[in-house]
Design a protein around this motif. Sequence first.
Motif, short mmCIF file in Angstrom:
data_model
loop_
_atom_site.label_atom_id
_atom_site.label_comp_id
_atom_site.label_asym_id
_atom_site.label_seq_id
_atom_site.Cartn_x
_atom_site.Cartn_y
_atom_site.Cartn_z
N ARG A 285 4.50 -15.50 6.72
CA ARG A 285 5.54 -15.28 5.69
C ARG A 285 5.38 -14.20 5.09
NH1 ARG A 285 4.11 -20.24 1.80
NH2 ARG A 285 6.03 -19.47 0.75
N SER A 286 6.35 -13.37 4.41
CA SER A 286 6.34 -11.91 4.17
C SER A 286 5.39 -11.64 3.12
CB SER A 286 7.93 -11.70 3.93
OG SER A 286 7.81 -11.64 2.15
N PRO A 287 5.14 -10.34 2.84
CA PRO A 287 4.15 -10.00 1.97
C PRO A 287 4.67 -10.48 0.44
CG PRO A 287 4.79 -8.29 3.37
CD PRO A 287 5.53 -9.21 3.85
N TRP A 288 5.77 -10.69 0.29
CA TRP A 288 6.02 -11.23 -1.15
C TRP A 288 5.73 -12.39 -1.52
CZ3 TRP A 288 6.38 -6.66 -2.26
CH2 TRP A 288 7.07 -5.76 -1.48
N THR A 289 5.30 -13.25 -0.33
CA THR A 289 4.68 -14.74 -0.74
C THR A 289 3.41 -14.70 -0.67
OG1 THR A 289 4.99 -15.41 1.64
CG2 THR A 289 6.84 -15.73 0.33
N TRP A 290 2.68 -13.77 -0.55
CA TRP A 290 1.44 -13.82 -0.02
C TRP A 290 0.55 -13.91 -1.50
CZ3 TRP A 290 0.85 -8.57 2.98
CH2 TRP A 290 1.48 -8.63 4.26
N ALA A 291 0.98 -13.63 -2.60
CA ALA A 291 0.63 -13.64 -3.92
C ALA A 291 0.36 -15.04 -4.14
CB ALA A 291 1.33 -13.03 -4.87
N GLU B 205 6.67 -9.15 10.74
CA GLU B 205 5.77 -8.62 9.39
C GLU B 205 4.90 -7.62 9.48
OE1 GLU B 205 6.99 -10.11 6.68
OE2 GLU B 205 7.84 -11.71 7.57
N ARG B 206 5.57 -6.47 9.72
CA ARG B 206 4.87 -5.25 9.54
C ARG B 206 5.71 -4.17 8.98
NH1 ARG B 206 4.66 -4.62 16.14
NH2 ARG B 206 6.53 -3.82 16.48
N GLY B 207 5.35 -3.19 8.52
CA GLY B 207 6.15 -2.01 8.03
C GLY B 207 5.40 -0.92 7.21
N LEU B 208 6.07 0.00 6.45
CA LEU B 208 5.41 0.84 5.74
C LEU B 208 5.25 0.38 4.24
CD1 LEU B 208 7.90 3.93 6.48
CD2 LEU B 208 5.34 3.72 7.28
N LEU B 209 3.88 0.61 3.71
CA LEU B 209 3.61 -0.02 2.74
C LEU B 209 3.16 0.98 1.46
CD1 LEU B 209 2.91 -2.54 1.16
CD2 LEU B 209 0.63 -2.38 2.11
N ALA B 210 3.44 1.09 0.28
CA ALA B 210 3.02 1.99 -0.84
C ALA B 210 2.63 1.24 -1.91
CB ALA B 210 4.16 2.83 -1.02
N TRP B 211 1.65 1.86 -2.50
CA TRP B 211 0.96 1.32 -3.51
C TRP B 211 0.56 2.28 -4.80
CZ3 TRP B 211 -1.15 1.06 0.89
CH2 TRP B 211 -2.74 1.25 1.16
N PRO C 192 11.89 -4.68 10.42
CA PRO C 192 10.66 -4.16 11.09
C PRO C 192 10.71 -2.81 11.56
CG PRO C 192 10.80 -6.27 11.69
CD PRO C 192 12.09 -5.91 11.03
N LEU C 193 9.85 -2.05 11.38
CA LEU C 193 10.09 -0.62 11.82
C LEU C 193 8.91 -0.73 13.07
CD1 LEU C 193 9.28 1.57 8.53
CD2 LEU C 193 11.38 0.85 9.66
N THR C 194 9.14 0.35 14.05
CA THR C 194 8.57 0.49 15.23
C THR C 194 7.21 1.19 14.69
OG1 THR C 194 10.57 0.96 16.42
CG2 THR C 194 8.23 1.68 17.18
N ARG C 195 6.26 0.42 15.17
CA ARG C 195 4.65 0.74 15.05
C ARG C 195 4.62 2.66 15.24
NH1 ARG C 195 2.13 -2.32 17.86
NH2 ARG C 195 1.46 -4.00 16.23
N PRO C 196 4.12 3.00 14.12
CA PRO C 196 4.17 4.60 14.50
C PRO C 196 2.90 4.91 15.28
CG PRO C 196 3.23 4.18 12.24
CD PRO C 196 4.09 2.84 12.78
N ALA C 197 2.97 5.96 16.05
CA ALA C 197 1.91 6.47 16.85
C ALA C 197 0.64 6.83 16.13
CB ALA C 197 2.39 7.70 17.78
N SER C 198 0.87 7.15 14.92
CA SER C 198 -0.38 7.69 14.11
C SER C 198 -0.10 7.34 12.76
CB SER C 198 -0.72 8.99 14.39
OG SER C 198 0.25 9.91 13.95
N LEU C 199 -1.25 7.39 11.72
CA LEU C 199 -1.16 7.42 10.54
C LEU C 199 -0.18 8.49 9.92
CD1 LEU C 199 -1.82 6.22 7.82
CD2 LEU C 199 -3.88 7.38 7.81
#
Length: 240
Positions: free
Chosen positions: A2-8, A91-97, A115-122
């Motif tokens: 499930r998506s991050p919006w249901t993790w809570a 279920e992966r992608g960019l996250l900000a907080w 879902p975004l393509t996994r970046p090569a680096s941080l």
Amino acid sequence: MRSPWTWAALAVVTAVCGALLHAVAGGDTSRPLSAAEARRLTLTRLRTARDGPAAMTVRAPLPGGTAVIRAVVDEHRHRAVGWFDTGDAAERGLLAWDTGGLAVARPRTDGSAAPLTRPASLAQAVAEAGRLRRGVWIRRSYGPASLDTALRLTLSPLARPARRHVGEDHIGGRDYDVFSAPPSLRYWIDRTGGLRRVREDLDDDRAIEVDMTGARVRPGVPDGPWATGRPVNQPTTPAS
């Protein structure tokens, strides 16, 4: 998964195996801090604030797996940006907080999960987060999920002062003293005051781990996810 919006709303059921301390297995090595250790912990606080923005790897248990977040965290601004991966390509992608909540980037204009393509680096992930429009970030406030607890911990990893020395550990060729802060935090700190790991024990032997990688990511946390400077969990105004 499930998506991050249901993790809570999910109960945390999986342990982060990490590094259980052989030195404290019996609990008989715990003791109060020495004066030198107390001074070292003060130095750790100063170094942690000085050395940011810092790269971190966060592991938080999820039902059936583990969320891994690789991020750059700015403790001065109380903001962070990174890449999350649950082991499921959908279920992966960019996250900000920040201190108010978290946001996931969903670039499609219809609001559907993309879902975004996994970046090569941080560094690439951080650069991409800086380029995205504020409107593609889907926001929510923090809840009780382990992911949320982990993200908040990164913004202030030394918020609770250590009270006891509970053992020693060896990570990546370096020796660390391990200190505990009530009720459930442990800090891995080297002889020079460098913070390497923070672990928060959850119920039923589950845990969150935050590893400080020692790398600096420049130019640091971008303003893109916040744009106008409002908190990350504040909804955007619908287009007219």
